[in-house]
Design an enzyme around this catalytic site. Structure first.
Site, PDB file in Angstrom:
ATOM      1  N   HIS A  60       0.826  -1.218   0.000  1.00  0.00           N
ATOM      2  CA  HIS A  60       0.000   0.000   0.000  1.00  0.00           C
ATOM      3  C   HIS A  60       0.856   1.262   0.000  1.00  0.00           C
ATOM      4  O   HIS A  60       1.922   1.322   0.623  1.00  0.00           O
ATOM      5  CB  HIS A  60      -1.012  -0.004   1.154  1.00  0.00           C
ATOM      6  CG  HIS A  60      -0.443   0.121   2.532  1.00  0.00           C
ATOM      7  ND1 HIS A  60      -0.240   1.341   3.142  1.00  0.00           N
ATOM      8  CD2 HIS A  60      -0.079  -0.813   3.439  1.00  0.00           C
ATOM      9  CE1 HIS A  60       0.220   1.156   4.363  1.00  0.00           C
ATOM     10  NE2 HIS A  60       0.340  -0.140   4.565  1.00  0.00           N
ATOM     11  N   GLU A 196      -5.192   1.784   2.596  1.00  0.00           N
ATOM     12  CA  GLU A 196      -5.055   0.645   3.509  1.00  0.00           C
ATOM     13  C   GLU A 196      -5.254   1.079   4.949  1.00  0.00           C
ATOM     14  O   GLU A 196      -5.859   0.360   5.762  1.00  0.00           O
ATOM     15  CB  GLU A 196      -3.681  -0.004   3.330  1.00  0.00           C
ATOM     16  CG  GLU A 196      -3.496  -1.336   4.065  1.00  0.00           C
ATOM     17  CD  GLU A 196      -2.876  -1.200   5.446  1.00  0.00           C
ATOM     18  OE1 GLU A 196      -2.687  -2.235   6.099  1.00  0.00           O
ATOM     19  OE2 GLU A 196      -2.595  -0.062   5.893  1.00  0.00           O
TER      20      GLU A 196
END
Length: 338
Positions: A60, A196
């Protein structure tokens, strides 16, 4: 060093564009295709073969940060966290808002009542001081919805260690970028995901569309290896190798996959450890639940003081994580089964 470049950029959940731009520039010469989906994930295809397993590696792009929510009459900035941040670490820390610098302030301790001193300051009691003397002056430089980022130099620390912000998860982005520059005889998809830190949102969408046969998540993970913490609560230990996740709050990892990774690590002389904590989570939590279910691994680099102004990691763990994933990819599809 790519890690230094990525960590000194700013990009929180929903504002990952600077990270996406640099990664695109890095990867264009090495991949078959690269595009950004509707939520902002950067999806990279390497070797779009018509046969064989499809492997997705995810990391991420977003980091924790602060969002400006109000400007006071005195010119101070009120804020809320984006992602999980312990308010106790924030007082007096420098931050960056656009090109502007600021300092997080609070009521001076000598002005606090005795009961106030016994309690940790809450986010609501903090503010950012940008040197403005009134709301009108502050509004010339900052608007509601702007992000404030930790202002930290990424640099070597001691022998073989680095300190910097956003190791969660720019270490994963660094690893994934280096892997995509290599050649493997399989369908390899890199997913640099968004959001995320606020709920694994980008990974949910990426997994649904890519539909991989195997997913590997690369992360910077917590290490509580420090003073006054018993060994059983360390979770991971910097310098002992990449950490293999067994279980966290979002995922139970398949023993048959873990055993194969262990065998590959030992065969290739790559140090490894287990992530012993059960709290927290990562993009695996949404990826392994996608469609009919996706076999998923999480391989992490231990980082002390994660989600703070400065984390610490061992460079050897970064290099060994790269070697371990490289060994996994080279073993597909002949040896590694999923």
């Amino acid at each position: 060093m790519l890690l230094k470049t990525l960590t000194q950029l700013n990009g929180t959940s929903g504002a990952e564009q600077e990270i996406r731009k640099i990664l695109t520039e890095q990867l264009k010469p090495y991949v078959n295709s690269i595009h950004t989906d509707k939520i902002g994930n950067l999806i990279v295809h390497k070797n779009s073969l018509t046969v064989g397993p499809k492997v997705m590696i995810a990391a991420h792009m977003d980091e924790v940060a602060l969002m400006i929510t109000a400007i006071t009459s005195e010119g101070f900035l009120k804020f809320k966290p984006v992602g999980g941040i312990d308010s106790r670490i924030l007082v007096s820390k420098p931050v960056q808002i656009n090109a502007l610098l600021g300092v997080i302030g609070a009521k001076a301790i000598h002005l606090q009542k005795p009961k106030e001193r016994e309690q940790a300051l809450k986010i609501e009691q903090l503010y950012i001081d940008i040197g403005a003397t009134a709301k009108e002056e502050a509004e010339k430089h900052v608007k509601i919805g702007d992000y404030a980022y930790f202002y930290t130099e990424t640099e070597p620390l001691g022998e073989g260690y680095w300190k910097g912000k956003a190791f969660d998860d720019r270490v994963g982005c660094t690893l994934l970028t280096e892997l995509l520059k290599k050649d493997y005889p399989l369908n390899l998809i890199g997913a640099f995901t968004v959001q995320e830190e606020v709920g694994l949102r980008g990974a949910t969408i990426a997994a649904y569309h890519v539909q991989p046969d195997l997913a590997i998540i690369l992360e910077g993970t917590v290490s509580a290896h420090m003073m006054e913490v018993e060994e059983g609560a360390w979770v991971t230990e910097p310098g002992k190798g990449p950490a293999l996740s067994i279980m966290d709050r979002a995922t139970l990892y398949q023993p048959k996959l873990l055993q194969q990774v262990i065998e590959l690590a030992e065969k290739n002389g790559i140090p490894y450890q287990f992530r012993k904590g059960h709290s927290g989570g990562n993009d695996a939590g949404s990826i392994h639940l996608s469609r009919e279910g996706i076999p998923t691994l999480a391989i992490s680099v231990p980082c002390r003081y994660i989600h703070s102004t400065a984390s610490v990691m061992a460079e050897a763990d970064l290099q060994n994580a790269l070697a371990l994933v490289d060994a996994i990819l080279k073993s597909i599809p002949n040896e590694f089964k999923f």
